[in-house]
Write an enzyme that holds these catalytic residues in place. Sequence first.
Site, short mmCIF file in Angstrom:
data_model
loop_
_atom_site.label_atom_id
_atom_site.label_comp_id
_atom_site.label_asym_id
_atom_site.label_seq_id
_atom_site.Cartn_x
_atom_site.Cartn_y
_atom_site.Cartn_z
N ALA A 68 0.91 -1.12 0.03
CA ALA A 68 0.09 -0.02 0.09
C ALA A 68 1.05 1.43 -0.02
O ALA A 68 2.19 1.25 0.60
CB ALA A 68 -0.96 -0.05 1.22
N GLY A 112 0.36 -5.00 0.52
CA GLY A 112 -0.76 -4.85 -0.55
C GLY A 112 -0.29 -5.64 -1.80
O GLY A 112 -1.19 -6.34 -2.50
N GLU A 115 -0.87 -9.45 -1.24
CA GLU A 115 -2.21 -9.64 -1.03
C GLU A 115 -2.89 -9.43 -2.49
O GLU A 115 -3.84 -10.28 -2.81
CB GLU A 115 -3.16 -8.54 -0.23
CG GLU A 115 -2.32 -8.67 1.28
CD GLU A 115 -2.82 -7.54 2.14
OE1 GLU A 115 -2.75 -6.33 1.72
OE2 GLU A 115 -3.38 -7.65 3.22
N GLU A 135 3.61 -5.46 7.41
CA GLU A 135 2.75 -4.52 7.89
C GLU A 135 3.17 -4.66 9.35
O GLU A 135 3.14 -3.36 9.93
CB GLU A 135 1.37 -4.89 7.52
CG GLU A 135 0.99 -4.60 6.47
CD GLU A 135 0.95 -5.72 5.37
OE1 GLU A 135 1.94 -6.85 5.49
OE2 GLU A 135 0.27 -6.08 4.28
#
Length: 261
Positions: A68, A112, A115, A135
């Site tokens: 992210a 992310g 993911e 994270e």
Amino acid sequence: MPQLYEAILVERRGLVALITINRPEKRNALNIQTREEGAAALEELREDDSVRVVVFTGAGERAFVAGADIGEFAGRTAITQRDVMLGRSIFTAIDTFPKPVIAMVNGYCLGGGCELALACDLRIASDTAVFGQPEINLGIIPGGGGTQRLTRLIGEGKAMEMILTGDSVDAQTALALGLVNMVVPFAELEAKTMELANRIAEKSPVALRLAKEAVKTASRSNLDEGLRREVDLFALCFSSEDKDEGVRAFLEKRKPDFKGR
Ligand code: COA
């Protein structure tokens, strides 16, 4: 009328559409614009019968997606972040996309990014790829499906290890864990991925769609429900012209020509 995108590139290559996250200077970090454009591109490709398989990748040689966009986290409240995650989700858009989606992983595949790859149906990695859910090092946890999809894919013990330590694994380790389907030399990544995508694109789109739905049911239901769903989806294949063509082609000893009907 095709939409114009800034953070991604969408290219058609025969029956395959290639979506490239195009922020190499930020290691293709997923900001809001990238997520929105990715989901919008999938919406567009969903309706396009000329596209049978989608491939996701990242621009440049260093990263698939480095997570992210951390810059967007600063100053964000819990409620705003929740709204972002519950809004139009690129992860859900991939998961529920009615055609196969392949992640072509060419470098850092973190947070992310991991993911995003996990939401795809298949993952092909270059030997330079690095996977991780870092994270925890930012004082947060994965929020784009990492705790759920990684655990289902590689098991609780290894997923827990990656998520609690934040440590990355290299491509060969990812292969051994079942996190990726194939590892190829960086120079061959695109050719090998396209070869696989084209091979899948020749199958019946109807059967591909039902197969994806049936396999996804396995991790979302108990065995009896899953087996029941499989029978329903299997029977549904018998209403397609593609099933008639596939069976006829076998009996006539020729290659089938599936039309997706
Ligand atoms: N969000 C925002 N910006 C990011 C980013 C991210 N997830 N990952 C990289 N960038 C930016 C860097 O801030 C840098 O920007 P700048 O040039 O304006 O300073 C640029 O991308 C290049 O990054 P750099 O760290 O110099 O590249 P590298 O190739 O040496 O290292 C990484 C690559 C991926 C190892 C490193 O950037 C990194 O650790 N990124 C964060 C990974 C992460 O924690 N992801 C999970 C987020 S929840």
